[in-house]
Design a protein around this motif. Sequence first.
Motif, PDB file in Angstrom:
ATOM      1  N   ARG A 627     -14.859  -6.286 -12.173  1.00  0.00           N
ATOM      2  CA  ARG A 627     -16.061  -6.099 -12.985  1.00  0.00           C
ATOM      3  C   ARG A 627     -15.668  -5.975 -14.449  1.00  0.00           C
ATOM      4  N   GLN A 628     -16.624  -6.242 -15.342  1.00  0.00           N
ATOM      5  CA  GLN A 628     -16.365  -6.070 -16.764  1.00  0.00           C
ATOM      6  C   GLN A 628     -16.146  -4.605 -17.104  1.00  0.00           C
ATOM      7  N   ASP A 629     -16.848  -3.719 -16.416  1.00  0.00           N
ATOM      8  CA  ASP A 629     -16.681  -2.280 -16.598  1.00  0.00           C
ATOM      9  C   ASP A 629     -17.186  -1.597 -15.343  1.00  0.00           C
ATOM     10  N   LEU A 630     -17.003  -0.280 -15.288  1.00  0.00           N
ATOM     11  CA  LEU A 630     -17.398   0.494 -14.111  1.00  0.00           C
ATOM     12  C   LEU A 630     -18.607   1.376 -14.399  1.00  0.00           C
ATOM     13  N   LEU A 631     -19.342   1.078 -15.473  1.00  0.00           N
ATOM     14  CA  LEU A 631     -20.461   1.935 -15.854  1.00  0.00           C
ATOM     15  C   LEU A 631     -21.596   1.881 -14.839  1.00  0.00           C
ATOM     16  N   GLU A 632     -21.737   0.777 -14.121  1.00  0.00           N
ATOM     17  CA  GLU A 632     -22.803   0.648 -13.131  1.00  0.00           C
ATOM     18  C   GLU A 632     -22.271   0.700 -11.704  1.00  0.00           C
ATOM     19  N   ASP A 656     -12.821   6.427 -10.497  1.00  0.00           N
ATOM     20  CA  ASP A 656     -12.408   7.819 -10.380  1.00  0.00           C
ATOM     21  C   ASP A 656     -13.169   8.568  -9.297  1.00  0.00           C
ATOM     22  N   GLY A 657     -13.889   7.870  -8.444  1.00  0.00           N
ATOM     23  CA  GLY A 657     -14.669   8.525  -7.408  1.00  0.00           C
ATOM     24  C   GLY A 657     -16.100   8.769  -7.803  1.00  0.00           C
ATOM     25  N   VAL A 658     -16.427   8.644  -9.077  1.00  0.00           N
ATOM     26  CA  VAL A 658     -17.801   8.774  -9.564  1.00  0.00           C
ATOM     27  C   VAL A 658     -18.290   7.427 -10.068  1.00  0.00           C
ATOM     28  N   LEU A 659     -17.532   6.841 -10.973  1.00  0.00           N
ATOM     29  CA  LEU A 659     -17.793   5.484 -11.440  1.00  0.00           C
ATOM     30  C   LEU A 659     -16.792   4.555 -10.748  1.00  0.00           C
TER      31      LEU A 659
END
Length: 932
Positions: A627-632, A656-659
């Motif tokens: 992915r481009q980022d893990l924000l979603e 990290d287990g959340v994102l």
Amino acid sequence: MSAATLPPVLPIGCGLSPSCTVPARRDRLRQGGQLNGIDFVEVGDDGVTLCVHLFGPIPQGITVANVRVSGGDRITGLRVIAVSEENEPEMHDDACLRVVLDREGDHSPYCLCLVDASSGGDPAGWTAYPAFDPRYACVGLRFRLDCPGDLDCATSTPCVQTPEPPPEINYLAKDYASFRQLFLDRMALDAPTWRERHVPDIGIALVETMAYTADYLSYYQDAVATEAYLATARRRISVRRHARLVDYRMHEGCNARALVVLSVPAGEATLDLAGLSLLVPPPGQPDVTPGVLTADQYAKARAQGALVFEPMSLDGASTITIAAANHAIRLHTWGDELCCLARGSTQAVLVDQPLAAPSTPATPEDGSSPPVVNLTNATNNAATGAATDAPQRVLRLQAGDLLIFEEVLGPATGNLADADPGHRHAVRLTAVQPIVDPLDGSLLLRVSWDPCDALPFDLCLSVRMPSPDCTWLHDVSLARGNVLLVDHGDHPPGRCDCTALCTPPGQGDSAYPGLAAALAAMPDACQRCDALAEDCWLVPGTTEYDCCRCDGAVPDVRRPPTDTGHVLPGTPLTWAEPLPGDANAPVCALLARDPRAALPQLEVYGGALGDILLPGRPDARWRWESRQDLLESGADDRHFVVEVDDEGATHLRFGDGVLGRQPQAGDFFRARMRIGNGAAGNVGRDSIVWLASSRDVLPDGLAARNPIAAGGGQAAETLAEVKLYAPGAFRAHSLRAIVPDDYARFAATDPSVQGAVCTMAWNGSGYEADVMLDPLGREMLAPDLARRVRAGLEPYRRIGHDVAVRSACYVPLRIVLFVCVRPDFLVAHVEAALRERFGAGLRSDGTPGFFHPDRLRLGAAVGVGALMAEAQAVVGVAHVEVRTLQRMDDAPADDVPDDGLLHLTPTELARVDNDPDHPDHGSIAFLMGGGR
């Protein structure tokens, strides 16, 4: 005894100097018994009764005049009203002198003294009571304590040393040399006797070690402050993350694509695309022989730096069928001569018969030029009455196949070396129709392709050689089939770390929880790992047990990783843009590249050892997606981010287990990647000449070449570009149309729209956005284009606005030019050239005319200067005058605007078709003079 011999009166009071921490004099007073003194004082609960404890017995005859109290802040002048001896064992351990005051004191300190009755009222003149030690004739007391009862309120009076001044620190010291000198200067002050400066000395070693540590910490401190902001960040990963926070995607470039023509000597061959590789020989390779490489040759070529291209599957195809007849296909001219496939063509007719092999012409004995090779086949023989067998169809073409048109002979000389390499063009067939020439019975194929792949030049098919030869030269250009789309990138063998799996149990599995049990269930894990041709690694970590909160509860076991990042071996990682989702996408769409849409060519699988370390690919549920980022990303999403550092190394960053899901300690990962990216893959034409396969045995005589140079490979975006574009990138992609210009900008994004303008009109209940379109390549607005633009504007439409899409307002013009022709030119020829130059269609050279719809713009004024310059460019024109320039709906008159410009409104478009059947579409007339 005289007054001169009397002993001096010693001062008494509280807080006499010096102040000592250890009261050794008290013990001597108790043991000696010669002098008495006050030990301590107790304050009664009523606040006015004091119990004064002494070192010795209470003196007889002590009265109120011998007890004095001084001090106080708000309440001063306390008087003693009663003094008595108190002997009550149940209240005190020893007898005390009971003193009653007239009132209670405040919170400030007081001083109680037992003095001689003859002492005056000034405390400075008080003298100790007879037989009392002057240093213990007074004692300090407080009536009220400010500290809580659980604290020790005793005050200590230690002898405090004067603090040494802080050392002078040179805050400009920022590197190893300056820190080393700083430490040596300090040591010269603290240890002046140490003067050793030899490198082996332990002191110098310690100084240099501390200087190195300080230098590292100083750099770390500066780096953290520098990388905290986009404008000052210097590391590529930091800049990428900063840019992503402002919704800007930094791209890492993309790989190149090429079209390769395959050929076999005869018959047909089917190749499996999986495992097929096409190579560009390494630089400096002598005697390059095109063809198929063996496994050893393939490995050697890769080690020497050969560029590897791999096939791309079009519409899910896994194989390609190569027909010998498809390699060189003649274009049918219907028996005519001096033919060419015109620029802009979207269809052609192919001869569905094999091409006759050309013969090598012999050189005449007189030394003249040999006759030109004429590549004709049985079709011409049938036209002359030659007896031939019944022709059979040999071409294997269908819709979706790729075709390349190539000029193979020089039109002026007929030589192979004189062919223009720029006259090569690729198309993708949209329709293939078998037909027959009724004149000679030739089997033909009519092929069509998308207008996006329209021929960009005139493709010569047959010419006549100059005199004295004057022979006809056919098959100047051919069509090439068996075309394969490939892109740059290689799957090199991985570097699998099998150390932990091959270590005996109990010797190296402490850093990988659960590894011992996994190895017990898979005894051949070491052999399986060594057989992997991919990159693999184990996630290190620890095991944690949560405490049990009730009896019989099952403890929660967690395996947090100590390090989830990983660096892939080999650079650079391939970034490739996915193929268009449309079936039978044209070549223009296949070769169009957008590096921001490119994805890393990487397959990552991770999970328990028994689920991943398997032959072949693991199950799809263990695959991790980039992915481009893990924000979603959610807590259970198997996502990771690919980040490329300044050296080109590829870093994998997991959640990290959340994102995003966090890998667990002891998980086994394997990754299969492609290497090769950027402009390095933009190789020239006829560079891809080698083939190899890791699965199949390729047929003998198989050859490959790329008639057209590879393209589309782009380098990664630089840090300077990101810092320049990222802060304002959000303005480049509007999400809503607010003002009329927004509607026009969104409408102009359609590739079939050349220009757009919008005006806001009140329709009685609200505002309506009237969008005027100037379609590309035509004058009238097609209904389907209007509907498509209207649907495309709907997501951006502001609430309360209606949208209407209309055609631009075409304004027909009336233009009259007076042209003076040079005496040596024919007037008719010059006028014909002027009419072609000012036409509304294409000229004979393929360029658009002056009033072609694609050259006109919305709201663009028509100038007298532009008309004169265009007419003056015609050969033979000596002088030009503009006699009339006006709108068609104006009254006919020889009128020209005063400023030389015929102005139009932003929604209007000039139109001069000069069509005699439609005089209302504008006209241009030429008044010719001079010439002959």
